[in-house]
Design a protein around this motif. Structure first.
Motif, PDB file in Angstrom:
ATOM      1  N   GLY A  13      48.749  41.932  45.025  1.00 46.24           N
ATOM      2  CA  GLY A  13      47.930  42.453  43.929  1.00 46.24           C
ATOM      3  C   GLY A  13      46.516  41.936  43.920  1.00 46.24           C
ATOM      4  N   GLY A  17      44.438  45.790  46.788  1.00 53.24           N
ATOM      5  CA  GLY A  17      45.670  46.452  46.373  1.00 53.24           C
ATOM      6  C   GLY A  17      45.493  47.207  45.079  1.00 53.24           C
ATOM      7  N   VAL A  33      52.784  48.033  42.446  1.00 50.64           N
ATOM      8  CA  VAL A  33      52.132  46.878  43.064  1.00 50.64           C
ATOM      9  C   VAL A  33      53.019  45.661  42.834  1.00 50.64           C
TER      10      VAL A  33
END
Length: 513
Positions: A13, A17, A33
């Motif tokens: 994350g 991302g 995620v």
């Protein structure tokens, strides 16, 4: 073990991302995620680093240049950047810092005996700009080839100095002052362990990325700190419908799109049409059960400080606000940088340690509480060069941390009128407000293999002429050996720094599949 099927799973994350999640969710894809830590952002985070002190420091990454405005606008992310008034200040080590070079609205080349270098210094960056201005918009496009890019730049001399020969040659031809040469060279060495004449040209690639942001190379301050950047990207992704799960420790990925992770006390399994890896290529290989690639180690140390006030300078011709308002270079002449490389390659901490300083609170005081602002407090980030991860083998981690801290402070103090320790603030327990982040910390906390801030050596932002560009993943520079697994972080072809480019390009590859 529970199982679900989604369109896209993003492992990691960090900011890339989150960018990928935003684009894909906006396009209607079902996205999840998975972040190992209890918060998103990766290296782009802010933290209250000192007990009882209301200051939100950008703990790892700290400035923004390569984040395209287009990504911010596409995602509707509320990110605000401010420009620093001065470019840099460099105390002259030959005078112990009693004179120095200020570059900005009032540049002072004559103060360091380099008046004749002012014009060629400007000419050098104008020539660099002919390359960077043309390359910059291509970072959000499918890869061009080397030949296509050279033709598009249409400046053979600029291409030659930035891409074909060691950039150190062009710098030494351009200016005579060792100090001015060093100011120019540092952009080629941030996070990159190399000599300026290295025939591999890794220093050229590093310099290209440092000068390419916005086509101008300006490095801006994120208002609210780096954590504000990641928070805005996370809010944008969630607003489009992306699911973000923290405390999700991914431990296995398969080439057919299965991801296994632990969340709380439960093992979970999820499958997806595509898996985007916002981790280093070595970490991805480990998750896949493949042989890990031998990634280039990192080579930097970062010291975060909170001061009661800015320290006094030996150079009385500049104010502290001028000196610390841009990048403050310390012991970074061309000769010192080369000597530091030699020492570090031999397994020693360089003496003096080349460093540069950034003061967030001068450009953006919002990271400090009202009381701290009114008291005159200031943050400093000291970034030390040429401290390769291989030094971790020389002594125990804590002893090396102490040695690196001492080296950074000694280098800084060599050009100040007072020891920086004398103006350090204290936390609620009476301890000095100082924290150090080494390559070992980046590896252990953030999963950055060998502590490399770019997830390994940077690559040219174009494809070689004989490179296969058949699939969308290849054309966008995010391919892995597996069709359903894509890179989306700093380890992608045009990754590195806080840019979101890796996330954008992975999302584009998915949407074009």
């Amino acid at each position: 073990m529970s199982q679900h099927h989604l369109d896209v799973i993003i492992v990691g994350g960090g900011h890339n991302g989150l960018v990928a999640a935003g684009y894909l969710a906006r396009a209607g894809r079902r996205v999840r995620v998975l972040e190992r830590l209890d918060h998103v952002g990766g290296a782009a985070v802010s933290a209250h680093a000192f007990d009882g002190v209301d200051a939100r420091l950008s703990r790892y990454s700290y400035l923004v240049s390569l984040l395209p405005r287009r990504i911010v606008d596409d995602l509707g992310a509320r990110i605000h950047l401010v420009r620093r008034r001065y470019s840099s200040y460099t105390p002259d080590p030959e005078t112990g810092g009693r004179t120095g070079l200020l570059i900005g609205p009032e540049s002072t080349f004559a103060a360091v005996g380099a008046a004749d270098d002012a014009a060629p210094f400007a000419d050098f960056y104008r020539r660099c700009g002919t390359v960077t201005r043309r390359l910059w918009p291509t970072l959000l496009e499918p890869l061009a080839t080397r030949s296509q890019m050279r033709a598009a730049v249409a400046d053979d001399a600029g291409w030659q100095m930035m891409v074909d020969e060691p950039i150190g040659h062009a710098i030494t031809r351009a200016v005579r002052s060792d100090l001015v040469r060093g100011v120019m060279a540092t952009d080629a060495l941030i996070g990159t362990f190399a000599r300026m004449g290295d025939p591999t040209l890794v220093q050229n690639i590093c310099m290209l990325y440092h000068l390419m942001g916005g086509g101008t190379g300006d490095w801006d301050v994120p208002v609210g700190g780096m954590g504000a950047v990641s928070a805005a990207l996370a809010a944008a992704a969630a607003g489009f419908g992306a699911e973000i799960v923290t405390d999700a420790d991914v431990y296995a990925v398969t080439p057919d799109g299965e991801v296994r992770y632990r969340h709380g006390d439960e093992d979970r399994r999820v499958t997806a049409e595509r898996v985007l890896a916002n981790v280093t290529p070595a970490v991805l290989a480990r998750l896949l059960g493949d042989t890990e690639p031998d990634l280039t180690p990192g080579a930097q140390v970062k010291v975060n400080l909170l001061l009661r006030r800015l320290p006094r300078l030996r150079d009385e011709s500049v104010t502290a606000e001028q000196a610390f308002g841009g990048t403050f270079h310390i012991n970074e002449t061309f000769g010192q940088l080369d000597s530091a490389y030699t020492q570090a390659a031999a397994g020693h901490i360089p003496d003096p340690l080349p460093c540069e300083i950034y003061c967030h609170s001068l450009a953006d005081p919002t990271i400090l509480s009202t009381a701290l602002r009114e008291s005159g407090a200031a943050t400093l980030t000291v970034f030390g060069l040429h401290t390769p991860h291989s030094l971790m083998r020389s002594q125990p981690p804590e002893r090396l941390r102490d040695a690196l801290t001492s080296a950074a402070l000694a280098s800084l103090n060599s050009v100040l009128a007072e020891p920086v320790q004398d103006v350090l603030a204290q936390d609620a327990n009476g301890r000095p407000c100082l924290e150090v982040k080494t390559t070992a910390d980046l590896q252990e906390t953030l999963g950055m293999t060998h502590g490399h801030i770019f997830h390994g050596a940077l690559q040219w932002p174009f494809a070689e002429d004989d490179e296969p560009l058949h699939s969308p993943a290849q054309r966008w520079g995010v391919a892995t050996p597996y069709e359903r697994i894509l890179l989306c972080g700093s380890g992608s072809r045009r990754g590195g720094a806080v840019s979101g480019i890796g996330g954008h390009n992975a999302a584009m590859a998915v949407l074009q599949t």
